[in-house]
Design a protein around this motif. Structure first.
Motif, PDB file in Angstrom:
ATOM      1  N   ALA A   8       0.833  -1.202   0.000  1.00  0.00           N
ATOM      2  CA  ALA A   8       0.000   0.000   0.000  1.00  0.00           C
ATOM      3  C   ALA A   8       0.866   1.250   0.000  1.00  0.00           C
ATOM      4  O   ALA A   8       1.966   1.252   0.541  1.00  0.00           O
ATOM      5  CB  ALA A   8      -0.903  -0.010   1.232  1.00  0.00           C
ATOM      6  N   PRO A   9       0.373   2.328  -0.615  1.00  0.00           N
ATOM      7  CA  PRO A   9       1.144   3.573  -0.597  1.00  0.00           C
ATOM      8  C   PRO A   9       1.415   4.015   0.827  1.00  0.00           C
ATOM      9  O   PRO A   9       0.572   3.893   1.704  1.00  0.00           O
ATOM     10  CB  PRO A   9       0.236   4.557  -1.333  1.00  0.00           C
ATOM     11  N   GLY A  10       2.608   4.514   1.071  1.00  0.00           N
ATOM     12  CA  GLY A  10       2.966   4.985   2.398  1.00  0.00           C
ATOM     13  C   GLY A  10       4.033   6.051   2.276  1.00  0.00           C
ATOM     14  O   GLY A  10       4.596   6.266   1.213  1.00  0.00           O
ATOM     15  N   ARG A  11       4.287   6.697   3.371  1.00  0.00           N
ATOM     16  CA  ARG A  11       5.245   7.799   3.355  1.00  0.00           C
ATOM     17  C   ARG A  11       6.616   7.373   3.867  1.00  0.00           C
ATOM     18  O   ARG A  11       7.455   8.224   4.149  1.00  0.00           O
ATOM     19  CB  ARG A  11       4.705   8.955   4.201  1.00  0.00           C
ATOM     20  N   ARG A  12       6.860   6.103   3.994  1.00  0.00           N
ATOM     21  CA  ARG A  12       8.153   5.590   4.435  1.00  0.00           C
ATOM     22  C   ARG A  12       8.683   4.625   3.372  1.00  0.00           C
ATOM     23  O   ARG A  12       8.046   3.616   3.072  1.00  0.00           O
ATOM     24  CB  ARG A  12       8.028   4.873   5.776  1.00  0.00           C
ATOM     25  N   LEU A  13       9.843   4.958   2.826  1.00  0.00           N
ATOM     26  CA  LEU A  13      10.511   4.106   1.843  1.00  0.00           C
ATOM     27  C   LEU A  13      11.918   3.833   2.349  1.00  0.00           C
ATOM     28  O   LEU A  13      12.702   4.757   2.558  1.00  0.00           O
ATOM     29  CB  LEU A  13      10.590   4.807   0.479  1.00  0.00           C
ATOM     30  N   VAL A  14      12.246   2.566   2.532  1.00  0.00           N
ATOM     31  CA  VAL A  14      13.577   2.181   2.988  1.00  0.00           C
ATOM     32  C   VAL A  14      14.460   1.935   1.760  1.00  0.00           C
ATOM     33  O   VAL A  14      14.157   1.076   0.933  1.00  0.00           O
ATOM     34  CB  VAL A  14      13.530   0.928   3.871  1.00  0.00           C
ATOM     35  N   PHE A  15      15.526   2.715   1.659  1.00  0.00           N
ATOM     36  CA  PHE A  15      16.461   2.589   0.548  1.00  0.00           C
ATOM     37  C   PHE A  15      17.593   1.641   0.923  1.00  0.00           C
ATOM     38  O   PHE A  15      18.174   1.754   2.007  1.00  0.00           O
ATOM     39  CB  PHE A  15      17.062   3.954   0.192  1.00  0.00           C
ATOM     40  N   GLY A  16      17.927   0.732   0.040  1.00  0.00           N
ATOM     41  CA  GLY A  16      19.063  -0.150   0.247  1.00  0.00           C
ATOM     42  C   GLY A  16      20.262   0.343  -0.544  1.00  0.00           C
ATOM     43  O   GLY A  16      20.131   0.818  -1.679  1.00  0.00           O
ATOM     44  N   MET A  38       8.840  15.262  -2.327  1.00  0.00           N
ATOM     45  CA  MET A  38       7.994  14.690  -1.278  1.00  0.00           C
ATOM     46  C   MET A  38       8.641  14.952   0.086  1.00  0.00           C
ATOM     47  O   MET A  38       9.162  14.039   0.731  1.00  0.00           O
ATOM     48  CB  MET A  38       7.826  13.172  -1.504  1.00  0.00           C
ATOM     49  N   PRO A  39       8.640  16.202   0.553  1.00  0.00           N
ATOM     50  CA  PRO A  39       9.376  16.541   1.774  1.00  0.00           C
ATOM     51  C   PRO A  39       8.841  15.886   3.035  1.00  0.00           C
ATOM     52  O   PRO A  39       9.546  15.811   4.048  1.00  0.00           O
ATOM     53  CB  PRO A  39       9.243  18.074   1.844  1.00  0.00           C
ATOM     54  N   ASP A  40       7.596  15.397   3.009  1.00  0.00           N
ATOM     55  CA  ASP A  40       7.036  14.773   4.208  1.00  0.00           C
ATOM     56  C   ASP A  40       7.270  13.271   4.254  1.00  0.00           C
ATOM     57  O   ASP A  40       6.838  12.598   5.192  1.00  0.00           O
ATOM     58  CB  ASP A  40       5.534  15.071   4.304  1.00  0.00           C
ATOM     59  N   TRP A  41       7.974  12.713   3.265  1.00  0.00           N
ATOM     60  CA  TRP A  41       8.246  11.278   3.250  1.00  0.00           C
ATOM     61  C   TRP A  41       9.472  10.971   4.099  1.00  0.00           C
ATOM     62  O   TRP A  41      10.437  11.744   4.146  1.00  0.00           O
ATOM     63  CB  TRP A  41       8.462  10.785   1.824  1.00  0.00           C
ATOM     64  N   GLU A  42       9.450   9.807   4.729  1.00  0.00           N
ATOM     65  CA  GLU A  42      10.578   9.311   5.516  1.00  0.00           C
ATOM     66  C   GLU A  42      11.383   8.367   4.619  1.00  0.00           C
ATOM     67  O   GLU A  42      10.831   7.393   4.079  1.00  0.00           O
ATOM     68  CB  GLU A  42      10.051   8.580   6.755  1.00  0.00           C
ATOM     69  N   LEU A  43      12.696   8.641   4.482  1.00  0.00           N
ATOM     70  CA  LEU A  43      13.524   7.913   3.507  1.00  0.00           C
ATOM     71  C   LEU A  43      14.804   7.385   4.161  1.00  0.00           C
ATOM     72  O   LEU A  43      15.913   7.807   3.831  1.00  0.00           O
ATOM     73  CB  LEU A  43      13.873   8.830   2.327  1.00  0.00           C
ATOM     74  N   PRO A  44      14.691   6.430   5.077  1.00  0.00           N
ATOM     75  CA  PRO A  44      15.886   5.883   5.718  1.00  0.00           C
ATOM     76  C   PRO A  44      16.664   4.974   4.766  1.00  0.00           C
ATOM     77  O   PRO A  44      16.151   4.553   3.724  1.00  0.00           O
ATOM     78  CB  PRO A  44      15.316   5.078   6.887  1.00  0.00           C
TER      79      PRO A  44
END
Length: 337
Positions: A8-16, A38-44
């Motif tokens: 599902a669409p979400g605002r957290r994307l984990v980058f490898g 997308m400044p409100d997205w969490e991109l760890p």
């Protein structure tokens, strides 16, 4: 490893990402592009160690070379992606096999950086006209670059040098070789080299001297060189979002043509094949040049044509077929492809 799949669409994307400085810089580049939109997205980020990373510390060539094939720097990232450990993998596109594993897709290909190669020296090499009298050792682990150097500078010797970019430059500084042949794109992304000052390379370890090699010198880039690939799970509903925000259509078309040519030739990332796609002079057309070298540099065949920007795969197949008709598979057979 956990196997949670985010559909599902979400605002957290984990980058490898791999742990090297260049890999982390490239991943941070893509994260910054996305964060700007997308400044409100969490991109760890999550560090993933690949088979290629493990081999960097092995010093015996007879142990290393059998493993340096297709996917050696990407397979563990793709496994982590498929298993849901990460949501996005950022690759140097030239390292990717021409076909994605089942369940994974290339979500986007951002705008390409400089796709040419650089010859990097620790000391000023002097005018090019005097190079014919020099007997240099040049470090490279690329069969394509090695074949080119053997063809144009047969008096030079090549030395396989592995390791991350900063490691290779340290070896150059230490006198292991007189020069290195490196991709310009990585050095540009690191902020160490710029097309506006093409003759110098400024790194944390000091300044180096540079001579770019390109089409006018008879060296085409590896297919996909200079481009980044953003890979995701096919079922992730956020794929269209990243495609819309990050994909550069012209770069993607050029890369598709280059990779179709590579696939037509049956080659991988460790064969002496070059391909360069770019917009043609006519509107809505794409130009593609391809070349195949024999490993000893004695033979080189090339072909090129233009095709519709909307069908880059057909263009790549056409150039690949022209190379085959001129004997490309014989040369690739000599390279063990």
């Amino acid at each position: 490893m956990p196997t949670t799949i985010h559909t599902a669409p979400g605002r957290r994307l984990v980058f490898g990402t791999r742990g090297s400085l260049l890999a982390r810089t490239q991943t941070d580049h893509v994260r910054a592009l996305l964060a700007a939109r997308m400044p409100d997205w969490e991109l760890p980020t999550e560090l993933i160690r690949t088979e290629g990373d493990e081999l960097q510390t092995v010093t015996r060539p007879e142990v290393v070379w059998p493993h340096l094939g297709i996917g050696v720097f990407t397979r563990q990232l793709e496994d982590a992606l498929a298993q849901g450990v990460i949501d996005v993998a950022v690759h140097s596109l030239k390292d990717l096999p021409t076909r994605c594993p089942d369940g994974l897709v290339l979500a986007a290909i951002p705008r390409r950086a400089v796709c040419w190669d650089l010859l990097v020296f620790a000391d000023d090499p002097g005018p090019v006209e005097g190079w014919a009298r020099r007997e240099w050792i040049v470090g490279t682990s690329s069969i394509r670059r090695e074949a080119f150097l053997k063809r144009h500078y047969p008096h030079w010797r090549t030395l396989p040098i592995r390791g991350n970019v900063d490691t290779r430059l340290s070896k150059l500084k230490g006198g292991v070789c007189a020069a290195l042949c490196l991709a310009a794109a990585g050095l540009e992304r690191l902020g160490w080299w710029s097309p506006s000052q093409p003759s110098q390379l400024d790194t944390p370890n000091g300044r180096f001297f540079v001579r770019p090699f390109g089409n006018e010198d008879g060296l085409l880039p590896a297919p996909g060189q200079g481009a980044l690939a953003i890979q995701m799970r096919a079922e992730d509903a956020r794929v269209p979002i990243l495609h819309e925000l990050l994909n550069d259509p012209v770069t993607a078309a050029a890369i598709a043509a280059e990779r179709a040519c590579l696939e037509a030739l049956g080659g991988g990332c460790r064969v002496p094949i070059g391909a360069w796609g770019r917009p043609a002079s006519s509107p809505h057309r794409l130009a593609l040049d391809g070349m195949v070298l024999s490993p000893d540099g004695q033979h080189c065949i090339d072909a090129g044509t233009t095709g519709a920007l909307t069908d880059p795969g057909l263009l790549g197949q056409a150039v690949g077929q022209r190379l085959i008709e001129q004997g490309a598979r014989i040369l690739l057979g000599e390279a063990g492809a």
